[in-house]
Design an enzyme around this catalytic site. Sequence first.
Site, PDB file in Angstrom:
ATOM      1  CD  GLU A  98      -9.965  -1.547   7.899  1.00 22.24           C
ATOM      2  OE1 GLU A  98      -9.071  -2.166   8.516  1.00 22.24           O
ATOM      3  OE2 GLU A  98      -9.800  -1.079   6.764  1.00 22.24           O
ATOM      4  CD  GLU A 113      -3.049  -1.136   2.167  1.00 20.14           C
ATOM      5  OE1 GLU A 113      -2.818  -0.585   3.256  1.00 20.14           O
ATOM      6  OE2 GLU A 113      -4.134  -1.672   1.896  1.00 20.14           O
ATOM      7  CG  ASP A 157      -7.745  -5.585   4.777  1.00 21.59           C
ATOM      8  OD1 ASP A 157      -7.330  -5.864   5.912  1.00 21.59           O
ATOM      9  OD2 ASP A 157      -7.769  -4.432   4.316  1.00 21.59           O
TER      10      ASP A 157
HETATM   11  C1  BDP Z   1      -6.309  -2.254   5.842  1.00 23.13           C
HETATM   12  C2  BDP Z   1      -6.647  -0.875   6.311  1.00 23.13           C
HETATM   13  C3  BDP Z   1      -5.500   0.078   6.220  1.00 23.13           C
HETATM   14  C4  BDP Z   1      -4.262  -0.543   6.838  1.00 23.13           C
HETATM   15  C5  BDP Z   1      -3.969  -1.846   6.160  1.00 23.13           C
HETATM   16  C6  BDP Z   1      -2.839  -2.628   6.788  1.00 23.13           C
HETATM   17  O1  BDP Z   1      -7.736  -0.394   5.559  1.00 23.13           O
HETATM   18  O2  BDP Z   1      -5.883   1.268   6.864  1.00 23.13           O
HETATM   19  O3  BDP Z   1      -3.177   0.298   6.732  1.00 23.13           O
HETATM   20  O4  BDP Z   1      -5.074  -2.689   6.257  1.00 23.13           O
HETATM   21  O5  BDP Z   1      -3.128  -3.588   7.477  1.00 23.13           O
HETATM   22  O6  BDP Z   1      -7.216  -3.093   6.451  1.00 23.13           O
HETATM   23  O7  BDP Z   1      -1.691  -2.297   6.581  1.00 23.13           O
END
Ligand code: BDP
Length: 734
Positions: A456, A354, A428
């Site tokens: 989340e 990311e 996720d």
């Molecule tokens: C996702 C989230 C994000 C996190 C990412 C992570 O949306 O905000 O930074 O995972 O785990 O679930 O790095």
Amino acid sequence: MMTFFFCLRLSLGLRLNSYGTLAIEGNIMRFGFTARLTALIFLVFYFFPNVTLSLDSGYDLWMKYNKLDNEARLQEYRQLIRNIVITTESKTGQIIRHELQQGLSALLGQNIPMWKSGPTDGSLVVGTPDNSQFIKKLSQIIPFSQLGREGFFITTREIADTASVVIAANSDIGLLYGSFHLLRLIQTETSLHDIYLVSLPRIHYRLLNHWDNLDGSVERGYAGNSLWKWDELPEKVDARYEDYARANASIGLNGTVINNVNANPAILKKEYLEKVAKLADVFRPYGIRVFLSINFSSPISEKFTLNRRRGGIGNLDTADPLVPEVREWWKEKVKEIYQYIPDFGGFLVKANSEGMPGPQDYGRGHADGANMLAKALEPFGGVVIWRAFVYDQEVDEDRAKRAYKEFVPLDGQFHPNVFVQAKNGPIDFQSREPVQPLFGAMPKTPLMLELQITQEYLGHSTHLVYLAPMWKEYFEFDTFARGEGSTLASIVDGTLHRYAMTGIAGVANIGSDPNWCGHFFAQANWYAFGRLAWDHTLSAEQIAEEWIKMSIGGDSNLVNKITTMMIGSREACVDYMTPLGLHHIMQANFHYGPQPDFARSRRDWTSVYYHRADSAGLGYDRSSTGSNATGQYFSPLREQLDGLATCPEKYLLWFHHVSWRHKMQSGRSLWDELSLKYHEGTKYVDEMIETWSSLESEVDEGIFKHVNEKLQQQQKDAIIWRDTCLNYFARFRK
Ligand code: BDP
């Protein structure tokens, strides 16, 4: 009397003038609202001593220590524990002393004195062989060798000789865990007669992961701001830090990563290390070690900043893990950290994920990056926790397959003090996923399990969703890695592959809100995470019952009703959000409500990529005729998931693109089943409201109202989820 008049003045803004009549106080406004409220409360109690005020903010969590009202138990405990004998003088020892004396005196409704010598009949003796002669003498009988560093032993058998109750351990931390456990037994009104209890954690590293930013915000946090007041530290140490450590210790957690995985490199600057050291000092006597998330670009100079995430705090022009200056930079940094925090736990790293920087930016692999850090930490006993949350589009068209493809070839290449930390599922933290196939496929690499306590994707801190049933589903998931019985739990606790170190992490749901977690019931998820990290064989029901008795009340009807409500709440959430294996159809970014038509973004961030609805049917074909993600699982699970007829229906749309006319096990069509599930989900929320309403007179008024309001919102949200999704999918079904 003086206090009485002072309070009258303060609360009402009145004073007795020199003539003995009441007059308006001119400068009363200089007193704050809180002072006046406190004074008012004092007056209420003065006039109505029998009044009980319902002002439970939830701050005390599961450690309320209200006096027990079960007379029989009360007599039993009062008989057994008339004084406490504890000799240790360490900081942890002082904490134990305070906790036991306050806790037991409050629970038993009488002062329980603390003695330094003894014991006599009626003593609770707490000690290790090193700090208690009495305990040392019992060495033949107490299974010290089994207890390790953190385990404890509690007994009320004759073994205790002249004493009535014994808590023994090899370390003061073990005693602390044992003391909290004894308090738990008493809070839950468990008989102590004939207790002979050995308890030790099944997993070594039991960590919270805070996604807290240095500006005080919390990524995916729904309970206020970060607990850490960076502006005040290191000068001012908020009292809440200790309350936080105490809560964690009470459920057996032993470490905390205090900053976001999307790490700001500044956390490694000297000024921040001084602040972190203060937190570590507070946490240490509670057995909690501090870890930090680091940014892989840290050694790079700010001059080379490409964007917020790339810029570092060093003086180099590269963060290539094979460049000697970079390796040296990390060595020096680690040395510096240990000067501030001698028991520092290690680094958590989100790399090449990311947008975060990582070794791949320099053509190196994950193992190169992790091992460089591991070598720097090794001399001090620190570990690297390298995240496997990667989903580079180049690796595979199917996001669910990417982490496995990147990491499995690296098995055996990591330094011994490296964990690879993987989320429970391949995508996720969805309401339901199959297990991440990496588990079982990396026998030479200790895999740390990452669960998400913060909700989340499960209604934030607005929806009542008890997560222990979900975590149990994962723990008990059979990967078949080494034949039947190769559960996820057996991989994570190291029994399957004989990992030399084991770990579990939970993304924290804690913030600055007065009740810590936003939703009162979200406290149960923090609690359950700790309890399961200690012992994953506990049932979700048992944990819920404990939590209810300690946090709400012990009446059996109340406990049963709330337990039932909690246990079904996760399945209900799956049903009204993403039943039958649907996933990732939520609102973009916010991840709260539904947005099944979301299509304009990176492909694997859209909803349509995941549900694949068309006129023929619904679901992502990950079978051997599709992406073949099923091929990443072990036989016979692989074949089971691969077959449309054999795939468990809870994962059906995860692994298969299913015709609208497909006949489900119930005999209904896919469409009818989907519709039924969505309706069952919303109906469950209606039932939760009914259950909760029926308990109004038995629950603290403040908590009742707070939960009731949340449930009303949950009901509205569940209907929105149901109607949005069904209306949307109906467009495709011919
Ligand atoms: C996702 C989230 C994000 C996190 C990412 C992570 O949306 O905000 O930074 O995972 O785990 O679930 O790095």
